[in-house]
Design a protein around this motif. Structure first.
Motif, PDB file in Angstrom:
ATOM      1  N   SER A 135       0.828  -1.204   0.000  1.00 36.10           N
ATOM      2  CA  SER A 135       0.000   0.000   0.000  1.00 36.10           C
ATOM      3  C   SER A 135       0.862   1.254   0.000  1.00 36.10           C
ATOM      4  O   SER A 135       2.048   1.231   0.364  1.00 36.10           O
ATOM      5  N   ALA A 136       0.247   2.387  -0.370  1.00 35.02           N
ATOM      6  CA  ALA A 136       0.950   3.668  -0.311  1.00 35.02           C
ATOM      7  C   ALA A 136       1.313   4.007   1.119  1.00 35.02           C
ATOM      8  O   ALA A 136       2.410   4.530   1.389  1.00 35.02           O
ATOM      9  N   VAL A 137       0.413   3.742   2.036  1.00 33.33           N
ATOM     10  CA  VAL A 137       0.698   4.014   3.450  1.00 33.33           C
ATOM     11  C   VAL A 137       1.890   3.191   3.917  1.00 33.33           C
ATOM     12  O   VAL A 137       2.778   3.688   4.613  1.00 33.33           O
ATOM     13  N   GLY A 138       1.933   1.929   3.522  1.00 30.56           N
ATOM     14  CA  GLY A 138       3.055   1.082   3.907  1.00 30.56           C
ATOM     15  C   GLY A 138       4.363   1.577   3.343  1.00 30.56           C
ATOM     16  O   GLY A 138       5.403   1.574   4.028  1.00 30.56           O
ATOM     17  N   ARG A 139       4.344   2.020   2.084  1.00 29.17           N
ATOM     18  CA  ARG A 139       5.577   2.542   1.476  1.00 29.17           C
ATOM     19  C   ARG A 139       6.036   3.814   2.180  1.00 29.17           C
ATOM     20  O   ARG A 139       7.244   4.018   2.402  1.00 29.17           O
ATOM     21  N   LEU A 140       5.097   4.670   2.554  1.00 29.35           N
ATOM     22  CA  LEU A 140       5.455   5.894   3.273  1.00 29.35           C
ATOM     23  C   LEU A 140       6.050   5.573   4.638  1.00 29.35           C
ATOM     24  O   LEU A 140       7.023   6.212   5.066  1.00 29.35           O
ATOM     25  N   GLN A 141       5.493   4.594   5.307  1.00 28.73           N
ATOM     26  CA  GLN A 141       6.019   4.201   6.606  1.00 28.73           C
ATOM     27  C   GLN A 141       7.444   3.669   6.486  1.00 28.73           C
ATOM     28  O   GLN A 141       8.322   4.003   7.301  1.00 28.73           O
ATOM     29  N   ARG A 142       7.685   2.850   5.458  1.00 29.39           N
ATOM     30  CA  ARG A 142       9.038   2.320   5.271  1.00 29.39           C
ATOM     31  C   ARG A 142      10.012   3.439   4.907  1.00 29.39           C
ATOM     32  O   ARG A 142      11.175   3.420   5.328  1.00 29.39           O
ATOM     33  N   LEU A 143       9.551   4.427   4.136  1.00 32.45           N
ATOM     34  CA  LEU A 143      10.409   5.559   3.802  1.00 32.45           C
ATOM     35  C   LEU A 143      10.775   6.352   5.045  1.00 32.45           C
ATOM     36  O   LEU A 143      11.943   6.725   5.237  1.00 32.45           O
ATOM     37  N   ARG A 144       9.789   6.612   5.901  1.00 31.55           N
ATOM     38  CA  ARG A 144      10.069   7.348   7.141  1.00 31.55           C
ATOM     39  C   ARG A 144      11.069   6.587   8.000  1.00 31.55           C
ATOM     40  O   ARG A 144      11.971   7.168   8.612  1.00 31.55           O
ATOM     41  N   GLN A 145      10.911   5.257   8.061  1.00 31.92           N
ATOM     42  CA  GLN A 145      11.828   4.455   8.874  1.00 31.92           C
ATOM     43  C   GLN A 145      13.246   4.504   8.327  1.00 31.92           C
ATOM     44  O   GLN A 145      14.218   4.569   9.077  1.00 31.92           O
ATOM     45  N   SER A 146      13.375   4.541   6.983  1.00 38.20           N
ATOM     46  CA  SER A 146      14.706   4.583   6.367  1.00 38.20           C
ATOM     47  C   SER A 146      15.379   5.928   6.598  1.00 38.20           C
ATOM     48  O   SER A 146      16.620   6.016   6.591  1.00 38.20           O
ATOM     49  N   LEU A 147      14.581   6.971   6.785  1.00 43.19           N
ATOM     50  CA  LEU A 147      15.140   8.318   6.967  1.00 43.19           C
ATOM     51  C   LEU A 147      15.392   8.631   8.438  1.00 43.19           C
ATOM     52  O   LEU A 147      16.040   9.642   8.754  1.00 43.19           O
TER      53      LEU A 147
END
Length: 269
Positions: A256-268
């Motif tokens: 999902s888009a929400v899941g991708r955003l969460q993973r991006l935040r975690q990577s940053l």
């Protein structure tokens, strides 16, 4: 379950499959009667402990089951029950839980004999989603202070005349006995129905409705992963923004888009 109970449960299921002769009437009666036996054992701790007591011979446990239930249930159900109690169980609760499983499987096999198993599976899935989306209904179904008859009446008002009779019977038993999430308990029934068709279930949350082609593509992709036919059940969830979240058993695939955003935040972070 510990290893002993897993082995005992496996043998009890084999006995059930051997006992069901392809008649939907026999299977339906067996399922209903096993649920009645479970209700007795839930109420009578001393009896369920005695039936699973490994210090007593298996033949003596089977004879006890015959004395208590003989003449009250069919010969087929009694044969399945005596086979089950003759096994070595790690805990009395494992025996009861297996009898619940046998009752469910018998009813689902009755639906299969009637050519209605797919319909029952779909009704169970849709009902679980209704419960998940209705917190007041969920609370009413799992209210420990509500009498069993009140819960049964609620299920009957919801389902009578709207679903297969086997669906209603399975849901009533699950709601009355289950102590936690009713939606999850009904999902387990849907998964069991799929397993009897030699399939696994993918529970899919999608940001928007999937087209028949998208469903077929998803099912084909999952079949390649799990090397088994997959039934796809889809629930729309606009909060995902885009994409899908797929759950197969304990596996979770978040696209999902929400899941991708969460993973991006975690990577940053």
């Amino acid at each position: 379950m510990y290893a002993a109970s897993r082995e005992a449960s496996s043998r009890a299921r084999e006995a059930l499959r051997a006992a069901l002769t392809g008649s939907d009437t026999v299977a339906a009666t067996t399922g209903s009667e096993l649920f009645a036996v479970v209700a007795v054992l839930d109420d009578q701790r001393s009896l369920r402990v005695a039936l699973a007591d490994k210090s007593v011979s298996s033949s003596a446990r089977a004879e006890l089951a015959e004395r208590v239930f003989g003449g009250k249930i069919s010969g087929t159900t009694l044969a399945v029950l005596t086979t089950a109690v003759a096994q070595d169980w790690s805990r009395a609760r494992d025996l009861v839980d297996t009898l619940v499983l046998l009752g469910r499987e018998a009813l689902l096999r009755a639906a299969d004999e009637r050519g209605r198993l797919t319909s029952v599976e779909d009704e169970l899935f849709r009902l679980a989603r209704i419960i998940d989306d209705n917190p007041d209904l969920e609370q009413a179904l799992q209210d420990h202070g509500k009498p069993a008859e009140a819960k049964r009446a609620l299920v009957q008002r919801l389902l009578a005349g709207k679903v297969e009779d086997i669906t209603q019977q399975l849901v009533e038993q699950a709601v009355l006995r289950h102590k936690g999430d009713s939606g999850q308990a009904i999902d387990e029934l849907s998964d069991l129905a799929a397993s009897l068709r030699d399939q696994i279930v993918a529970h899919v949350r999608a940001a928007a409705a999937l087209t028949p082609q998208q469903r077929e593509h998803l099912a084909t992709s999952l079949q390649r992963i799990y090397d088994k036919p997959v039934t796809v059940h889809v629930q729309e969830d606009p909060t995902l923004l885009a994409g899908v979240v797929v759950r197969v058993g304990d596996d979770l695939i978040d696209g999902s888009a929400v899941g991708r955003l969460q993973r991006l935040r975690q990577s940053l972070a």
